[in-house]
Motif scaffolding. Structure first.
Motif, PDB file in Angstrom:
ATOM      1  N   GLU A 125       2.326   1.644  -3.450  1.00  0.00           N
ATOM      2  CA  GLU A 125       1.315   2.126  -4.393  1.00  0.00           C
ATOM      3  C   GLU A 125       1.042   3.608  -4.180  1.00  0.00           C
ATOM      4  O   GLU A 125       0.864   4.364  -5.157  1.00  0.00           O
ATOM      5  N   PHE A 126       1.033   4.040  -2.908  1.00  0.00           N
ATOM      6  CA  PHE A 126       0.825   5.459  -2.603  1.00  0.00           C
ATOM      7  C   PHE A 126       1.948   6.301  -3.191  1.00  0.00           C
ATOM      8  O   PHE A 126       1.699   7.347  -3.815  1.00  0.00           O
ATOM      9  N   GLU A 127       3.198   5.847  -3.012  1.00  0.00           N
ATOM     10  CA  GLU A 127       4.340   6.583  -3.546  1.00  0.00           C
ATOM     11  C   GLU A 127       4.319   6.584  -5.069  1.00  0.00           C
ATOM     12  O   GLU A 127       4.688   7.583  -5.700  1.00  0.00           O
ATOM     13  N   LYS A 128       3.870   5.487  -5.650  1.00  0.00           N
ATOM     14  CA  LYS A 128       3.777   5.410  -7.103  1.00  0.00           C
ATOM     15  C   LYS A 128       2.770   6.430  -7.636  1.00  0.00           C
ATOM     16  O   LYS A 128       3.033   7.129  -8.622  1.00  0.00           O
ATOM     17  N   ARG A 129       1.610   6.507  -6.974  1.00  0.00           N
ATOM     18  CA  ARG A 129       0.586   7.469  -7.398  1.00  0.00           C
ATOM     19  C   ARG A 129       1.069   8.898  -7.208  1.00  0.00           C
ATOM     20  O   ARG A 129       0.807   9.776  -8.039  1.00  0.00           O
ATOM     21  N   ARG A 130       1.762   9.140  -6.093  1.00  0.00           N
ATOM     22  CA  ARG A 130       2.274  10.490  -5.838  1.00  0.00           C
ATOM     23  C   ARG A 130       3.313  10.886  -6.882  1.00  0.00           C
ATOM     24  O   ARG A 130       3.303  12.018  -7.389  1.00  0.00           O
TER      25      ARG A 130
ATOM     26  N   GLU B 161       2.855  14.232 -13.920  1.00  0.00           N
ATOM     27  CA  GLU B 161       1.779  14.765 -14.749  1.00  0.00           C
ATOM     28  C   GLU B 161       1.632  16.280 -14.603  1.00  0.00           C
ATOM     29  O   GLU B 161       1.233  16.962 -15.549  1.00  0.00           O
TER      30      GLU B 161
ATOM     31  N   GLN C 277       3.486   9.717  -9.892  1.00  0.00           N
ATOM     32  CA  GLN C 277       2.779   9.901 -11.156  1.00  0.00           C
ATOM     33  C   GLN C 277       2.126  11.286 -11.203  1.00  0.00           C
ATOM     34  O   GLN C 277       2.146  11.966 -12.239  1.00  0.00           O
ATOM     35  N   THR C 278       1.566  11.716 -10.072  1.00  0.00           N
ATOM     36  CA  THR C 278       0.949  13.040 -10.003  1.00  0.00           C
ATOM     37  C   THR C 278       1.977  14.143 -10.220  1.00  0.00           C
ATOM     38  O   THR C 278       1.723  15.124 -10.940  1.00  0.00           O
TER      39      THR C 278
ATOM     40  N   GLU D 169       0.823  -1.203   0.000  1.00  0.00           N
ATOM     41  CA  GLU D 169       0.000   0.000   0.000  1.00  0.00           C
ATOM     42  C   GLU D 169       0.861   1.258   0.000  1.00  0.00           C
ATOM     43  O   GLU D 169       0.545   2.234  -0.697  1.00  0.00           O
TER      44      GLU D 169
END
Length: 222
Positions: A169-174, A180, A176-177, A166
């Motif tokens: 995944e949080f670091e991956k989403r961050r 972007e 990615q943000t 988890e």
């Protein structure tokens, strides 16, 4: 002859008596059962070793009948349940699970009815409301005629692994943000010189999409 002990089973009966009814002759057989006794001893020793392994294992061991009633658990399984052994044995294993996991176990029970071993994830609900995600490796327990009389499995507490996944995944989403929304053009290039990612700012600056520049060489030519 060599001084070794042999196991013998004797069967006999009185074959002749005198006029007073006293036995005067007996007939019978002596069977050497040493190999059978040695095999039985080897099985006992194997069971003792297995018992020691299960008792000291870091993974939980669970043995249930066909109705999912626990028949035996090891110390690690008690720690996963956070209950003493006497409160686990005789209860229904499904009562310790969240509803979604109950359905998973019922489906896996049907799979084991076909004689197959399976691996799956469930969540155990402790009495204090804590959820413990577990990886289960289960197999059918068969009698001498091949009929399923229960199941046994090893359960691994994967709560720490889940927390790591988890967090990852949080670091991956961050990340990615950040890519972007970055004010700079950013590209990610693989070790084979293939362009794997282009952020929106790069597209805005140069007008190229990822499919337009499959590798660095083509980009510099363009």
């Amino acid at each position: 002859k060599d001084g070794a002990w042999r196991w013998i089973i004797s069967k006999g009966q009185i074959s002749k008596r005198d006029s007073d009814g006293n036995a005067t002759e007996m007939t019978g057989v002596h069977l050497d059962i040493t190999e059978r006794k040695q095999a039985e001893e080897a099985i006992r020793e194997s069971e003792q070793r297995l018992g020691t392994i299960l008792k000291t294992s870091a993974e939980g061991f669970l043995l249930v009948d066909n109705d999912n009633i626990p028949l035996d658990v090891n110390d690690a399984m008690c720690r996963i349940f956070d209950l003493p052994k006497e409160e686990i044995l005789g209860a229904n294993f499904l009562d310790f699970l969240v509803e979604e996991s109950r359905e998973i176990v019922r489906e896996q029970d049907r799979i084991r009815q076909t004689g197959k071993q399976s691996m799956y994830e469930i969540s155990i609900l402790r009495s204090d409301g804590t959820l413990v995600p577990c990886l289960v490796n289960a197999a059918p327990l068969l009698d001498e005629e091949g009929n399923m009389i229960g199941s046994f499995g090893m359960l691994t507490d994967i709560a720490e692994r889940k927390r790591f996944e988890e967090a990852l995944e949080f670091e991956k989403r961050r990340f990615q943000t950040l890519l972007e929304s970055a004010p700079l053009g950013i590209v990610m290039i693989g070790i084979d010189n293939t362009w794997e990612y282009i952020n929106p700012k790069f597209k805005e600056m140069f007008g190229y999409d990822l499919k337009d520049v499959p590798n660095g060489k083509q980009w510099f030519r363009q």
